[in-house]
Write a protein that holds these residues in place. Sequence first.
Motif, short mmCIF file in Angstrom:
data_model
loop_
_atom_site.label_atom_id
_atom_site.label_comp_id
_atom_site.label_asym_id
_atom_site.label_seq_id
_atom_site.Cartn_x
_atom_site.Cartn_y
_atom_site.Cartn_z
N UNK A 174 0.82 -1.20 0.00
CA UNK A 174 0.00 0.00 0.00
C UNK A 174 0.86 1.26 0.00
N UNK A 175 0.40 2.25 -0.75
CA UNK A 175 1.02 3.57 -0.78
C UNK A 175 -0.08 4.61 -0.87
N UNK A 176 0.29 5.88 -0.70
CA UNK A 176 -0.65 6.95 -0.96
C UNK A 176 -0.77 7.15 -2.46
N UNK A 177 -1.92 7.64 -2.91
CA UNK A 177 -2.15 7.84 -4.35
C UNK A 177 -1.15 8.81 -4.98
N UNK A 178 -0.51 9.63 -4.15
CA UNK A 178 0.47 10.59 -4.67
C UNK A 178 1.88 10.00 -4.76
N UNK A 179 2.02 8.73 -4.40
CA UNK A 179 3.34 8.09 -4.43
C UNK A 179 3.88 8.10 -5.87
N UNK A 180 5.19 8.30 -6.07
CA UNK A 180 5.76 8.36 -7.42
C UNK A 180 5.52 7.12 -8.26
N UNK A 181 5.35 5.96 -7.63
CA UNK A 181 5.16 4.71 -8.37
C UNK A 181 3.72 4.20 -8.31
N UNK A 182 2.79 5.04 -7.90
CA UNK A 182 1.41 4.59 -7.71
C UNK A 182 0.77 4.09 -8.99
N UNK A 183 1.18 4.62 -10.13
CA UNK A 183 0.55 4.24 -11.40
C UNK A 183 1.43 3.33 -12.25
N UNK A 184 2.52 2.84 -11.69
CA UNK A 184 3.41 1.97 -12.45
C UNK A 184 2.77 0.61 -12.66
N UNK A 185 3.12 -0.05 -13.77
CA UNK A 185 2.61 -1.38 -14.10
C UNK A 185 3.76 -2.39 -14.00
N UNK A 186 3.43 -3.62 -13.52
CA UNK A 186 4.41 -4.71 -13.42
C UNK A 186 5.71 -4.22 -12.78
N UNK A 187 5.53 -3.62 -11.61
CA UNK A 187 6.64 -2.97 -10.92
C UNK A 187 7.57 -4.00 -10.28
N UNK A 188 8.87 -3.99 -10.62
CA UNK A 188 9.81 -4.89 -9.94
C UNK A 188 9.98 -4.44 -8.49
#
Length: 321
Positions: A178-192
């Motif tokens: 879980x992160x806040x929606x403002x996190x830099x990686x919040x919208x990343x896909x298939x995140x390592x």
Amino acid sequence: MSDSLIHRLLPRHLGLIRSIADKGQISLAANALAITQPAASRMLAEIERMVGSPVFIRTPKGMEPTPVGSVLARRAHTVLEEIRETAREVEAIKKGHTGVIRLGAVTGGAVGYVVPAMRVLKEEAEDADFHVDVAPSDALIADLLSGHHDFVLGRVPWGTDARQFALTGAFAEDVDLLVHRSHPLANAELLPITDLVHFPWVMQAAGAPVRRAVEAAFISQSAPIPPNIVNTTSLLVMIAMLASSNAVAPMSREVSELLCQDARVAGLTTLKIALPIRVEPYHLIEIKGKRLSPLSNRMKHLLLEEYERRSLGAAGELPIT
């Protein structure tokens, strides 16, 4: 009127006294009790011999209680109602519709299984008294062994002799980050997961199952364990950290879904990581040979029914092509 005689009065005697007082006629009282009038007359004579005093007198208007009869009729109503209420309570306990239930669960089990089962059971037994503790497995098992819990949803801690327990089911526990929606990686896909090493983390202390699963995920990718970690078991502290920083918090999926279902509450979301993180399963754990109350047994069956339902659902899922 001696105590020894009064103590010989039975519920059927009290029922007749109350019925005659209500109906005003011995024939009507007999009909209400489904006995014959001669039987009712004999029983009234028996009562008056026990009491040593007339209980009713015959008047042109019918049967009227004497002062002694008035006291007996009033007390008979109270005693008979207590007997009926006792019978109702005993029957409710036998059917699992009342009583006290004490159980404990790890956080995911409490949210995903205990709360739904408790909601169903409350509809069946609204007067039931529930005590639910949410804690790490070592605390749950300690309370189970001390008799504080009827059963728990948890894991047998290392170093504890598992032979004293009866374990049922293998409840799967997936982990979301879980992160806040403002996190830099919040919208990343298939995140390592290796991309998360240098962010601050907030999670349970070393050795906790979720923490071990996260560490194993980093190790499996030959990545270092994140150095910046705040250790806490408080869900409120985790939420506060997420809301005020770029922290990452691992939580069981049941908890993350609960927190993220309304983004307005805390503005949280889950990261879309490439590889899933799964914790070792937990179990429904009882002390071997311990007999559960009907209420606790009903709760246990509701939990296992939900477990079976989800297990069958997972087995029936088709892979996405």
